[in-house]
Design an enzyme around this catalytic site. Structure first.
Site, PDB file in Angstrom:
ATOM      1  N   THR A 324      67.431  64.356  67.608  1.00 39.44           N
ATOM      2  CA  THR A 324      68.702  64.533  68.336  1.00 39.44           C
ATOM      3  C   THR A 324      69.418  63.183  68.444  1.00 39.44           C
ATOM      4  OG1 THR A 324      67.742  66.330  69.608  1.00 39.44           O
ATOM      5  CG2 THR A 324      69.750  65.349  70.495  1.00 39.44           C
ATOM      6  N   ILE A 326      69.161  60.442  66.468  1.00 37.35           N
ATOM      7  CA  ILE A 326      69.743  59.918  65.218  1.00 37.35           C
ATOM      8  C   ILE A 326      70.757  60.876  64.613  1.00 37.35           C
ATOM      9  CG2 ILE A 326      67.840  58.360  64.665  1.00 37.35           C
ATOM     10  CD1 ILE A 326      66.959  60.427  62.543  1.00 37.35           C
ATOM     11  N   TRP A 327      70.748  62.129  65.030  1.00 35.69           N
ATOM     12  CA  TRP A 327      71.803  63.045  64.560  1.00 35.69           C
ATOM     13  C   TRP A 327      73.172  62.519  65.008  1.00 35.69           C
ATOM     14  CZ3 TRP A 327      75.738  65.899  66.773  1.00 35.69           C
ATOM     15  CH2 TRP A 327      76.354  66.848  65.937  1.00 35.69           C
ATOM     16  N   HIS A 328      73.189  61.880  66.180  1.00 39.79           N
ATOM     17  CA  HIS A 328      74.467  61.389  66.718  1.00 39.79           C
ATOM     18  C   HIS A 328      74.936  60.103  66.069  1.00 39.79           C
ATOM     19  CE1 HIS A 328      73.477  64.343  69.840  1.00 39.79           C
ATOM     20  NE2 HIS A 328      74.774  64.379  70.048  1.00 39.79           N
ATOM     21  N   GLY A 329      74.067  59.452  65.313  1.00 44.35           N
ATOM     22  CA  GLY A 329      74.502  58.230  64.638  1.00 44.35           C
ATOM     23  C   GLY A 329      73.310  57.419  64.163  1.00 44.35           C
TER      24      GLY A 329
END
Lengths: 474, 375
Positions: A324, A326-329
């Site tokens: 979650t 690293i999904w954001h960046g």
């Protein structure tokens, strides 16, 4: 192209709507093809070089979905599923994480061997995290048999590339709109509801999110530059960013839901008063619901969910929250942000805290949840760990002088925006408005007020007022 | 939405929304090619300044002091463009020192003139604690002085001559007023008399009483004001100063002579004084017109037989105009607009062979790369 722009409203949306409704007397296939063309143009406007990536993703997932269904209940179906998911994740890795990984590797080789490795310098295709996850949800749903493979590649293209949710979500499940792609009928009331929802989202983004962005960007800029950041100012910045990201993201979701409705699609809700949450677990049931449920259904539960031993549960939670993050960046701050939630959620899961709390303890834990979320946003927003550290030190009073007068200066100007935002973070207004729903005047006053805010928001766009796009990392 | 009430809602939503989309699209059809090619669709949007004025009125009513990246100060109701972030470039120090040394090798004196910024460093508006225009200028001056570059800091003169700092500047524009620019011409000339030329300029040329003063009241919306509209910013008076004494000047650009005549005929571009073009034109451009890469003013009846070369930004334009009444020639180069491939700053200086080179920059320029593209 972003929704909160004049080009979107007066060039893209007006033409797309006009042509769409001109095609209404014809079979739905014409409207679907037009929506697909419009969505590709929408994407091409900002990212012409990555249109082929989007198209490739559609073709690959179409082919894999087709073969998964054809080889149903055989090993081959699993192979096709693994192929599709691998390709999707590979695309995501190359364009989103390769630069970051190579630069880390370069730092390592520099330390160990005295030479670095040059980053490939790939730019991040906008919305790649959203459309890749939608594609994954499609092939997995087909594999599980909860959705049928789409026979028409153009329709799958429409599902993956449909412009309302293409760049900032929500992550729409294929099974949610499977039926609607071929069988939908827009009633006048749907269109009006779409307008209402779009206008509310538009006003939230332009009037509230962009205003809070001024204070958030100012304070995070001060932390980044090592400038004068006092405790009250840091708190003001952290709260401003918490409000900015909520009204920006939920505003975008409202706009997406509203636009979908104008074209006959009914998307699921993506936010449900997240800042009212009593626990961190509840927060994630109310915040970016489509992402939380994606990770729950496609990662957490396949890993065994919570019906496993304590050690495995912790591992499952770690994997989900690391992903979650690293999904954001691609950045350490996003990893740390994800891991912060891993710690908090593991704590809640293992202790069961929050479930039985009443009275003052419940208020205390609710406050703790909100404060933890605000600190989390600091990690999320800071451009580096150094900036985050400096910001957090300022928040706890270990930064510069305690008082500069800047925080009251901002509050004096923007108190009304804060007051409105705090009210809109709760269901109070919705509750009050329900009391008036049966009044005759309500049917006139509400749309007039909503459209008045929409028009005021338009003036901000014409002025070229501050209008940041915060999804460039996704 | 159900029943009769819902029907009303439905029609209100649809009518208003469709009307807005339809009008917005039709009235801006001419801008669509700009939108398609990635140009600025907002620029030229139908009724743009009406929207700006409505927005300005709402923002002011709400008591908000920032609009469209401009800050409305309590002090003198000035609308300013703060320099947040301590931005300056070390390279620019090196390039300035280099320029000074190369000119020194050719026995051409060099003077760096620090133009003041529109914000008073003593202003107690809280947010200005994070404003860095003066820090940037101080740092830059300290570093080039340490390398032996001769400097004239006009901020000190402004502080002495203008007890109310903001009186020196327009309220809605970042530039100094005509009167301040005239004073600056006097300060620079006096400095050059004493330290460089050792030759006196007759007092009348530096005396405002030798100039006609034409005040156009409530007529000027400066660059800051154009971003917020006059409802938010208000309007400025604009003063045009014209010499009472006889002048004979020739203005040239890259292509040769443009015109010859009096100060008014040659240097005043009166078309910019049209107050009906509040949002399109800037009255500030009345002196020598818009910024351009190169121009030269020849005084056919000079008081001082010297050729001044000015590396300039927009603050310098009125100063150069007033200075041209004194010196034989003024050559002005704006490096931001100059194509160094065609002819670099160094090549132009070699060609012009001036008696002195002045570099006049406001603090904002010190953080730009394009202002130091000398070679």
């Amino acid at each position: 192209m972003v929704f909160s722009s004049l080009v979107f409203l007066f060039v893209f949306l007006s033409i797309t709507l006009a042509v769409y409704y001109l095609l209404k007397p014809l079979p739905i296939v014409f409207r679907n093809v037009w929506l697909l063309i419009a969505s590709i143009l929408f994407y091409a406007y900002g990212e012409p070089e990555y249109v082929f990536l989007l198209l490739a993703s559609i073709v690959i997932n179409y082919a894999c979905g087709f073969f998964i269904e054809r080889c149903k209940d055989t090993v081959k179906a699993k192979i096709w599923l693994v192929t599709a998911v691998t390709v999707d994740l590979l695309i995501l890795f190359v364009f989103k994480y390769l630069n970051f990984s190579v630069s880390l590797l370069g730092d390592l080789t520099m330390k160990l061997f005295g030479f670095g490795i040059e980053s490939p310098g790939l730019s991040l295709p906008i919305g790649i995290s959203f459309f890749t996850f939608q594609a994954i949800s499609y092939v997995v749903d087909v594999y599980r048999g909860s959705a049928k493979a789409q026979k028409n590649p153009l329709y799958l293209g429409l599902y993956i590339a449909m412009f309302p949710q293409l760049i900032a979500g929500p992550i729409v499940r294929y099974k949610t709109i499977e039926e609607q792609i071929e069988h939908r009928n827009v009633q006048t009331v749907d269109f009006a509801l779409g307008i209402e929802r779009f206008s509310i989202g538009f006003s939230k983004k332009v009037l509230l999110a962009n205003t809070f962005a001024i204070m958030a960007d100012k304070t995070f800029g001060l932390a980044r530059d090592g400038d004068f950041l006092t405790a009250p100012l840091a708190w003001l910045g952290a709260i401003s960013y918490s409000l900015q990201i909520f009204f920006d993201f939920s505003g975008y979701s409202d706009m997406a839901i509203g636009l979908g409705r104008m074209f006959g699609f009914k998307y699921e809700e993506n936010f449900n008063y997240p800042y009212m949450s009593g626990t961190v677990t509840e927060f994630w049931r109310r915040w970016h619901i489509s992402l939380g449920s994606f990770f729950r259904d496609y990662v957490y539960i396949p890993l065994g969910g919570s019906r496993v031993g304590r050690g495995r549960l912790i591992l499952n939670l770690f994997i989900v929250w690391f992903l979650t993050g690293i999904w954001h960046g691609a950045g350490f701050n996003f990893m740390l942000w994800g891991l912060m939630y891993f710690v908090l959620l593991t704590f809640e899961k293992l202790t069961g805290i929050g479930k039985g709390l009443k009275g003052i303890l419940s208020i205390c834990y609710r406050t703790f949840t909100l404060v933890a979320v605000v600190f989390g946003w600091v990690l999320f927003r800071a451009e580096s760990l150094g900036t985050a550290k400096r910001f957090i030190l300022s928040m706890i009073g270990l930064g510069d002088d305690f008082y500069s007068g800047i925080a009251p200066w901002y509050m004096k100007q923007y108190w009304l925006f804060f007051a409105v935002a705090f009210i809109l973070c709760t269901p109070v207004l919705t509750f009050l408005l329900k009391k008036f729903e049966h009044k005759t005047w309500y049917g006139v006053v509400k749309p007039v007020i909503v459209m008045a805010f929409f028009m005021i928001s338009l003036t901000y766009l014409v002025v070229n007022a501050y209008n940041p796009f915060i999804y460039f990392n996704f | 939405m159900d029943g009769k009430k819902s029907k009303i809602s439905v029609y209100i939503y649809i009518c208003i929304f469709i009307a807005i989309l339809f009008m917005g699209t039709v009235l801006n059809v001419k801008n669509i090619p700009k939108a398609v090619t990635g140009g600025d669709y907002t620029d030229g949007f139908f009724g743009r300044y009406t929207f700006v004025e409505i927005n300005g009125r709402i923002t002011k009513k709400l008591g908000i002091k920032e609009m469209n990246e401009r800050l409305l100060l309590d002090s003198g109701d000035s609308l300013v463009n703060p320099m947040y972030g301590n931005v300056w470039l070390f390279d620019n120090v090196e390039k300035t020192v280099d320029l000074s040394r190369k000119l020194s090798d050719k026995n051409i004196p060099f003077l760096y003139v620090q133009v003041p910024y529109e914000i008073d460093m003593n202003d107690d508006e809280p947010i200005l604690k994070t404003e860095h225009s003066d820090d940037v200028a101080n740092e830059f001056l300290q570093r080039i002085r340490a390398e032996g570059v001769e400097c004239l800091d006009l901020r000190a003169y402004i502080a002495t001559e203008y007890p109310d700092y903001y009186e020196a500047f327009f309220r809605t524009d970042h530039h100094w007023k005509s009167e301040t620019a005239f004073s600056a011409m006097g300060w620079i000339s006096e400095y050059m008399e004493d330290r460089i030329f050792h030759e006196s300029v007759p007092g009348e040329y530096k005396d405002p009483a030798s100039y006609e003063t034409e005040i156009i009241e409530d007529s000027f919306l400066g660059a800051n004001g154009r971003r917020t509209g006059k409802n938010y910013a208000g309007l400025d008076d604009f003063t045009v100063l014209t010499p009472k004494f006889e002048t004979s000047l020739t203005l040239c650009d890259d292509n040769g002579e443009l015109k010859t005549g009096s100060f008014d005929e040659v240097l005043l571009y009166r078309e910019y004084l049209d107050s009906d073009s509040l949002y399109e034109n800037s009255m500030y451009d009345v002196y020598t017109g818009l910024d351009r890469d190169y121009f030269k003013i020849i005084n056919n009846e000079p008081v001082i037989d010297k050729k001044i070369f000015v590396v300039k930004d927009s603050f310098s334009r009125p100063v150069i105009a007033f200075m041209s009444t004194i010196y034989r020639e003024i050559v002005a180069v704006d490096v931001r607009y100059n194509d160094p491939e065609k002819e670099s700053l160094y090549e132009i200086i070699d060609r012009e062979d001036p008696d002195v080179v002045l570099m006049m920059y406001n603090p904002y320029m010190l953080g730009t790369e394009e202002g130091f593209d000398f070679e």
